[in-house]
Structures are given as C-alpha cells and as structure tokens.
Design a protein around this motif. Structure first.
Motif, short mmCIF file in Angstrom:
data_model
loop_
_atom_site.label_atom_id
_atom_site.label_comp_id
_atom_site.label_asym_id
_atom_site.label_seq_id
_atom_site.Cartn_x
_atom_site.Cartn_y
_atom_site.Cartn_z
N PHE A 19 60.92 9.69 53.38
CA PHE A 19 61.47 8.96 52.23
C PHE A 19 62.99 8.96 52.17
O PHE A 19 63.57 8.28 51.32
CB PHE A 19 60.92 9.55 50.93
N GLY A 20 63.63 9.79 53.00
CA GLY A 20 65.08 9.86 52.98
C GLY A 20 65.58 10.97 52.07
O GLY A 20 64.81 11.67 51.40
N ASP A 21 66.89 11.17 52.07
CA ASP A 21 67.49 12.21 51.22
C ASP A 21 67.32 11.86 49.75
O ASP A 21 67.27 10.70 49.36
CB ASP A 21 68.98 12.36 51.54
N LEU A 22 67.23 12.93 48.95
CA LEU A 22 67.07 12.76 47.50
C LEU A 22 68.28 13.33 46.79
O LEU A 22 68.73 14.45 47.07
CB LEU A 22 65.81 13.49 47.01
N ARG A 23 68.81 12.56 45.85
CA ARG A 23 69.87 13.05 44.96
C ARG A 23 69.45 12.64 43.55
O ARG A 23 69.39 11.46 43.23
CB ARG A 23 71.23 12.43 45.31
N MET A 24 69.14 13.63 42.75
CA MET A 24 68.67 13.37 41.40
C MET A 24 69.53 14.12 40.41
O MET A 24 69.83 15.30 40.61
CB MET A 24 67.20 13.81 41.25
N THR A 25 69.93 13.47 39.34
CA THR A 25 70.73 14.11 38.31
C THR A 25 69.85 14.41 37.10
O THR A 25 69.17 13.52 36.58
CB THR A 25 71.90 13.21 37.87
N GLY A 49 74.56 14.78 27.60
CA GLY A 49 75.31 14.81 28.85
C GLY A 49 76.78 15.15 28.69
O GLY A 49 77.50 15.22 29.68
N ALA A 50 77.22 15.41 27.48
CA ALA A 50 78.65 15.66 27.25
C ALA A 50 78.98 17.14 27.21
O ALA A 50 80.13 17.51 26.99
CB ALA A 50 79.08 15.01 25.92
N THR A 51 78.00 17.99 27.40
CA THR A 51 78.24 19.43 27.26
C THR A 51 78.09 20.18 28.59
O THR A 51 77.79 21.36 28.61
CB THR A 51 77.27 20.03 26.22
N GLY A 52 78.25 19.47 29.69
CA GLY A 52 78.17 20.13 30.98
C GLY A 52 76.78 20.52 31.40
O GLY A 52 76.61 21.46 32.16
N GLN A 53 75.74 19.79 30.92
CA GLN A 53 74.36 20.15 31.21
C GLN A 53 73.82 19.46 32.47
O GLN A 53 72.71 19.74 32.89
CB GLN A 53 73.47 19.76 30.02
N SER A 54 74.57 18.52 33.06
CA SER A 54 74.07 17.76 34.21
C SER A 54 73.95 18.65 35.44
O SER A 54 74.83 19.47 35.73
CB SER A 54 74.99 16.58 34.51
N ILE A 55 72.84 18.46 36.19
CA ILE A 55 72.59 19.24 37.40
C ILE A 55 72.14 18.29 38.49
O ILE A 55 71.35 17.38 38.25
CB ILE A 55 71.49 20.29 37.15
N GLU A 56 72.65 18.49 39.71
CA GLU A 56 72.25 17.69 40.85
C GLU A 56 71.09 18.38 41.57
O GLU A 56 71.19 19.55 41.94
CB GLU A 56 73.43 17.50 41.81
N VAL A 84 63.12 19.75 43.38
CA VAL A 84 62.06 18.92 42.78
C VAL A 84 60.69 19.40 43.22
O VAL A 84 59.73 19.41 42.44
CB VAL A 84 62.28 17.44 43.13
N ALA A 85 60.56 19.82 44.50
CA ALA A 85 59.28 20.30 45.01
C ALA A 85 58.82 21.55 44.25
O ALA A 85 57.63 21.68 43.92
CB ALA A 85 59.39 20.60 46.50
N LEU A 86 59.74 22.46 43.96
CA LEU A 86 59.39 23.67 43.20
C LEU A 86 58.94 23.31 41.79
O LEU A 86 57.96 23.86 41.27
CB LEU A 86 60.58 24.62 43.15
N LEU A 87 59.65 22.38 41.17
CA LEU A 87 59.28 21.96 39.81
C LEU A 87 57.90 21.31 39.80
O LEU A 87 57.06 21.62 38.95
CB LEU A 87 60.34 21.01 39.27
#
Length: 385
Positions: A155-161, A167-174, A180-183
């Motif tokens: 499927f190719g590389d994955l980049r998920m935010t 989103g204004a409090t520094g909560q975003s994670i790449e 994702v597999a663990l989740l």
C-alpha cells in the motif's frame, strides 16, 4: 517519561477515566448509564416476542465504539508522554501481565489487548502460564514487523496525523504503519473481549429484568426472600450463589410453589433445555411428591423435533418460548391452571396487548430487579445464556 505513580497500572494510567467506567460497573449503575427507559423498551419488546439478542446488539455496538475511542486516547497520550511509545508498549504490557495480581481485571484486559490477546487467547495460546509470555512477545513482534513491511510493500508508506481537540494545543502526532498496526491490534482484541463479556452481562441482567417484569405484569409482588412473610402472590429472584434453587421462585398460593429457569437458548442448544429439565426431575424425585412444586423453563426458541417438550412432560414441567408473540399470556394460562383462577392478561386481545404491556411496564421499578453486585464484566463468556 510517564509518571507511573497513579493508582492505576502503567497502561491504566494512560487509559482515560471515562474508559475505566465503561469497563467496570455494577448492575444498577449499568442500567442507569445506558438509560432506564432504553432498558424498559427492550424488556417490553421481549415480552412481545422480539429477540433480546437483536435488541441488545445496538447497546453492544455503542459500547464497542466508546471503548475503542478510549483506547485511541490511551495511545495518543502514550505517544505524547512515553519515549518511543510504540516500541515500549509491548514491553509495558508484558510487565503488567507478569504482575497482574497487582492490578484489576480490566487493567489486565488492557495489557492483553495491546498484545493481541484475550482471556481465551491466554488460556489457549499461553496455556495460562505467564512464563510463556516472553516467547509469545518475540513471536508477536516478528509477526507485527512482517505485517508492517507487507503493508508498506502493498500500500505504500503511511503518514497519518492524529489530533485530539482543536489542534491548537500541541496535541498533533504523526503516525506510521507500526503505530497504526498496534492500535488496530488492540481494538480488534477489545472487540472480541467486549462481545464475549456483553453476551454474559446482558444475559444475566436481562434474565432478571424479564422474569421480574413478566411476573409483576401478571400481578405478583416482588419481595426480598429473607424478609418475606407472605405465602401467596409473591416472588423473589435468585442471588448469584451456586446452590440457588432457580432463577425465580413464585409462591402462587399457600402450599403451591412455581420455580422458573430462564435462558436465551435457541434451537441449536436444545440439550441445555433438556439438561435443565433433567435436573429439576431429579430434584422433584429427591424431594418427593409432597412438595407441591412445578417448574417453568423459559427459553428463546425450541427445535421442531418436540423432544424437549417430551422431556418437559416427563419432568412435570412447562416450557415457554419467548419467540412466541405475547408469550406472557401463555404463561398466565399455564399459571391459571395451577392457581385455579384467571389473570387479567388472559382476556387482552392481540390488538390491545402492546398498549396493555406498555402501561404495565411504566409502573415497574426495573432497578429493583438488579442487585448492585458486578454483573458479567469479569470475564469473556462462552455460555449459552
């Protein structure tokens, strides 16, 4: 690094408190959480012949989504607070399983889910031995790495935010494939566990609710067995002791006892119905005919062969099928034979039955039928209740 001084386990401290509430609870608390009126509608529908499993399925789906959301929050907090969380997570889970006597049952679930396990998996794969967990962890990580590599190739590389809140409090994670597999592994195992748990929990809760409701609708009074001084027109529901007499006991009139056993048993499990009847037949023989007692077994549906009905007649018992529309009227007819008098529901027509049951159910204090002990949440169930 994460502060593990919480009253919870390392994973439990990451899991939101609202999630802990979803995984634990007592009978009355559970009813209050999902809404007494919602439960009342389910019970009323069962009294009109609808399938309790189909009626409770939306409640299970709701719970699954909410717990999945709580797991997502657990992972999000871990990714923010724990160095290289995706690598550390399986090790935290193993440590928690090795020290599981220190933690609650539900916190052990969290550790199992992270490793793609359920209670049944621990029993069958690890054979119940935590000493096998190190070998399992190595196999788990190899399989996860192979799966991640195959996903990248296919499927190719994955980049998920992932962002919680505005989103204004520094909560975003790449996130990448391994995160994702663990989740998804945890959410998948959680689904298996909760479905097994809900089958047991809903069975135990709704057995009491349905028995208590139908007997109250017929005009009998729910009493506490320990404090009861009446000898007719009253019933009590069983407790959870192993030597319980039955699911409910009705003092129909002086010297006449009706015992009830209820189970959401379909035609594929007819042997369970016959086992119940055989047990009551043995008890009847042991106690002697001087005991004016009769047994009524309430099941979902019976097979078409008629063998269970024959077994019921041999045991001096009656079987009522909840799949029959307005089965409470049939129950009243069976009880009328034993009591020598009729019940109001016997004269209610099909066209009037829904209105009659709705009105009666509005008067019933459902919470009185469910005790405050923890109900069905401690383990996955393979029972047929």
């Amino acid at each position: 690094m994460m502060n593990t001084t919480s009253k919870h386990s390392p994973l439990g401290s990451l899991f939101p408190e609202e999630g802990h509430i979803l995984l634990t609870g007592q009978g009355r608390q559970f009813l209050e959480r999902i809404g007494v009126e919602t439960v009342r509608n389910v019970v009323t529908s069962v009294l009109m012949g609808e399938n309790v499993r189909a009626l409770t399925e939306p409640l299970t789906r709701q719970r699954l989504v909410q717990i999945s959301g709580a797991l997502l929050l657990m992972f999000q907090k871990g990714w923010r607070e724990v160095d290289d969380f995706s690598a550390a997570l399986p090790l935290l889970a193993v440590q928690q399983l090795e020290d599981k006597r220190l933690y609650s049952r539900t916190e052990t679930w969290l550790a199992q889910w992270v490793l793609g396990l359920t209670d049944k998996g621990v029993q069958n794969i690890l054979r119940g031995r935590t000493s096998s967990i190190a070998d399992y962890l190595a196999d788990f990580q190899r399989a996860l790495d192979r799966a991640v590599q195959q996903c990248k190739q296919d499927f190719g590389d994955l980049r998920m935010t992932l962002a919680i809140g505005d989103g204004a409090t520094g909560q975003s994670i790449e996130l990448q494939w391994k995160d994702v597999a663990l989740l998804m592994t945890a959410i998948g195992s959680q689904t298996l566990t909760i479905r097994g748990s809900d089958k047991s929990m809903f069975g135990k809760i709704f057995e009491r609710l349905i028995l208590g409701s139908v007997l109250t609708v017929l005009g009998f009074e729910h009493v506490n067995k320990a404090h009861n001084r009446k000898n007719s027109g009253v019933f009590w529901l069983s407790d959870s002791t192993a030597n319980r007499e039955s699911d409910a006991t009705l003092l129909l009139r002086p010297g006449k006892v009706i015992r009830f056993d209820i189970g959401f048993i379909g035609p594929g499990n007819s042997e369970i119905s016959k086992d119940k009847l055989s047990r009551y037949a043995r008890e009847f023989e042991r106690e002697g005919k001087s005991l004016a007692s009769r047994t009524i077994v309430i099941v979902d549906r019976l097979p078409k062969t008629g063998k269970t009905q024959v077994a019921a007649q041999a045991a001096g018992a009656d079987i009522i099928q909840m799949s029959m529309q307005y089965w409470p009227r049939e129950l009243a007819e069976r009880l009328a034979v034993q009591a020598g008098s009729a019940y109001p529901i016997q004269s209610v027509t099909d066209s009037e039955m829904k209105r009659f049951l709705d009105a009666k159910m509005q008067e019933i204090p459902l919470l009185d039928f469910v005790n405050n002990s923890q109900v069905g949440l401690d383990q996955e169930s393979s029972s047929n209740s």
